[in-house]
Design a protein around this motif. Structure first.
Motif, PDB file in Angstrom:
ATOM      1  N   THR A 104       0.830  -1.210   0.000  1.00  0.00           N
ATOM      2  CA  THR A 104       0.000   0.000   0.000  1.00  0.00           C
ATOM      3  C   THR A 104       0.861   1.256   0.000  1.00  0.00           C
ATOM      4  O   THR A 104       0.653   2.174  -0.807  1.00  0.00           O
ATOM      5  N   GLY A 125      -2.600   3.067  -3.717  1.00  0.00           N
ATOM      6  CA  GLY A 125      -2.140   2.230  -2.615  1.00  0.00           C
ATOM      7  C   GLY A 125      -3.016   0.998  -2.458  1.00  0.00           C
ATOM      8  O   GLY A 125      -2.529  -0.120  -2.286  1.00  0.00           O
ATOM      9  N   MET A 126      -4.334   1.202  -2.550  1.00  0.00           N
ATOM     10  CA  MET A 126      -5.270   0.085  -2.376  1.00  0.00           C
ATOM     11  C   MET A 126      -5.111  -0.928  -3.501  1.00  0.00           C
ATOM     12  O   MET A 126      -5.129  -2.144  -3.265  1.00  0.00           O
ATOM     13  N   GLY A 129      -1.964  -2.869  -2.916  1.00  0.00           N
ATOM     14  CA  GLY A 129      -2.041  -3.749  -1.764  1.00  0.00           C
ATOM     15  C   GLY A 129      -2.987  -4.919  -1.958  1.00  0.00           C
ATOM     16  O   GLY A 129      -2.729  -6.027  -1.477  1.00  0.00           O
ATOM     17  N   SER A 156      -6.006  -1.077   3.987  1.00  0.00           N
ATOM     18  CA  SER A 156      -5.237  -0.420   2.941  1.00  0.00           C
ATOM     19  C   SER A 156      -5.653   1.043   2.790  1.00  0.00           C
ATOM     20  O   SER A 156      -4.808   1.933   2.677  1.00  0.00           O
ATOM     21  N   GLY A 160      -3.222   4.206   3.524  1.00  0.00           N
ATOM     22  CA  GLY A 160      -3.006   5.226   2.500  1.00  0.00           C
ATOM     23  C   GLY A 160      -3.439   6.598   2.962  1.00  0.00           C
ATOM     24  O   GLY A 160      -2.754   7.603   2.703  1.00  0.00           O
TER      25      GLY A 160
END
Lengths: 208, 208, 208
Positions: A104, A125-126, A129, A156, A160
């Protein structure tokens, strides 16, 4: 220094992801090539989708093909050690949680460096991840676990958001990065320990 | 000359891939549009994924949209001739094997021309050769056959490796290309004839 | 002015798509995060795939992340209002049809502005119009409805073809755009009203 630590954590995380993906492949009696492919796709797929969506070339494994070899080898090695892995169940759950927050934060860093708006940074990020696991589940012909299970995507998003919030306060980048990872990791481990779940949406009517 | 032969083989291969994909669509009672779509995606999907991952634009069917028409038309025509196709079973297995090695070598060529490292060249060949079938299986809601079946991905890896090895020996490009295709094709046909399989990894425990 | 109308229709359409996707998520008992993700992917996925395939960066939601928030919020709000939505069944079918033609025309416009050949323009429209639903069905582990159901992809192809034909006649862009959308919408509503279907291709033999 902090880059080195992040890098070491990344290598540990993709290895662990490839190994747990190999077990998923074994549960579906895939052959050895399938095991290698599923391992590499799971470990490197999230970052690849992020880079393709953001137009960020070359992809990680194109620039560093050694990661392809590493993840495929880790998946293959899993075949030999699978019988002992249930004893390491806790360790792999921990490594999976570490992977989630490390991926993430790396995804957020890439999007930040590209000058993306904050919502896109959090989404990047999500994707980094969580999407490896989604690809694994699609290839295994399951409904992605991500969509129906414990606080995974939420961890996540929180990680983030903490990263983005920290940077917007002009805190030092490394402090923000490790604080976000630590808090995200704590949240994930608490969710596992106390079996926290998101509420489900159950709908039984047919609209069409 | 060799480019012309490769091009003719490519056109034959995408036509054959679209036709066998149409049969898969028929087994799931898709409608005519579904047949066309599945045909085009299966035939052109592997190259498209390779180009998207490598950032190689425009994609083949964007530069040459006639391939979209060709594969959709081949899939549609399959509806009319399906009842006779089991008599041509051997021919289609052969064409599928030809497609596998032709797609693989084309994928390797594209990556080589982009100056990619050798592992990425081999992976690009494998994606080009195998991913159309994976997309077909995902759209048909099956676990990709690639992950659980006879030497298919392995043939692609061997073909790509021979190509890379030949080039590194400074052999003439066309010789290397056709030698890699011939040996890969032989391996695939032997695998079909003698029912060679990769060992499977069977794992029954739940890690989580 | 016409751009404004198109934009308003687009916002209505992505909201409606996110809401019907949320019901699909509810039918599979996904959790709240899964509902948001499925809503955003369904509403924005078609345009994203188009942009990735054409190499058209940045993607819509990267340039305008507010659409991510809008579609995720619309999906989440659906959880609260789901019990009333079957009363609005007809309205959602209408909005879905509007979305299909609006997405299609927007996809055609993007490809036209990139100077793509006409077949690619039509395909770009179809991808934009139809692929969000395909991604939704893959994530829900269904065979995509698109491949087996009433005139959905066909409406998109007809709408795109009318758009391309109109432009090739040098008619004014806005006239062409709204005429294509109106005729496509009429075709879709007639198909729903009179239950028009594409013929199916049913094949029961095994080639392999």
């Amino acid at each position: 220094m902090s880059i080195l630590i992040l890098h070491i954590l990344y290598v540990i995380a993709i290895t662990a992801e490839a190994m747990t993906a190999a077990l998923a492949a074994g549960r579906r009696s895939m052959d050895w090539i399938g095991v290698c492919l599923l391992g590499a796709v799971t470990a490197l797929g999230g970052g690849s989708v992020r880079d393709v969506l953001l137009g960020h070339h070359p992809l990680v494994w194109v620039a560093h093909p050694v990661y392809l070899l590493l993840t495929a080898a880790a998946a293959l090695a899993t075949i030999a050690v699978a019988r002992f892995m249930h004893r390491l169940r806790r360790m792999f759950l921990l490594l999976d949680a570490v992977g989630l927050v490390v991926f993430t934060v790396i995804g957020c860093t890439v999007a930040t460096e590209m000058g993306m708006p904050v919502i896109v940074v959090i989404v990047a990020g999500m994707i980094t991840g969580c999407l490896g696991g989604v690809l694994r589940d699609i290839l295994c012909n399951d409904i992605p676990l991500l969509f129906r299970s414990e606080l995974y995507a939420s961890v996540s998003v929180v990680t983030g958001s903490l990263y983005v919030a920290g940077l917007s306060l002009d805190l030092p980048h490394d402090v923000v990065m490790f604080a976000a990872m630590t808090l995200g990791l704590a949240m994930r481990l608490l969710a596992l320990r106390f079996n926290w779940n998101m509420p489900k949406f159950v709908y039984t009517q047919d609209l069409h």
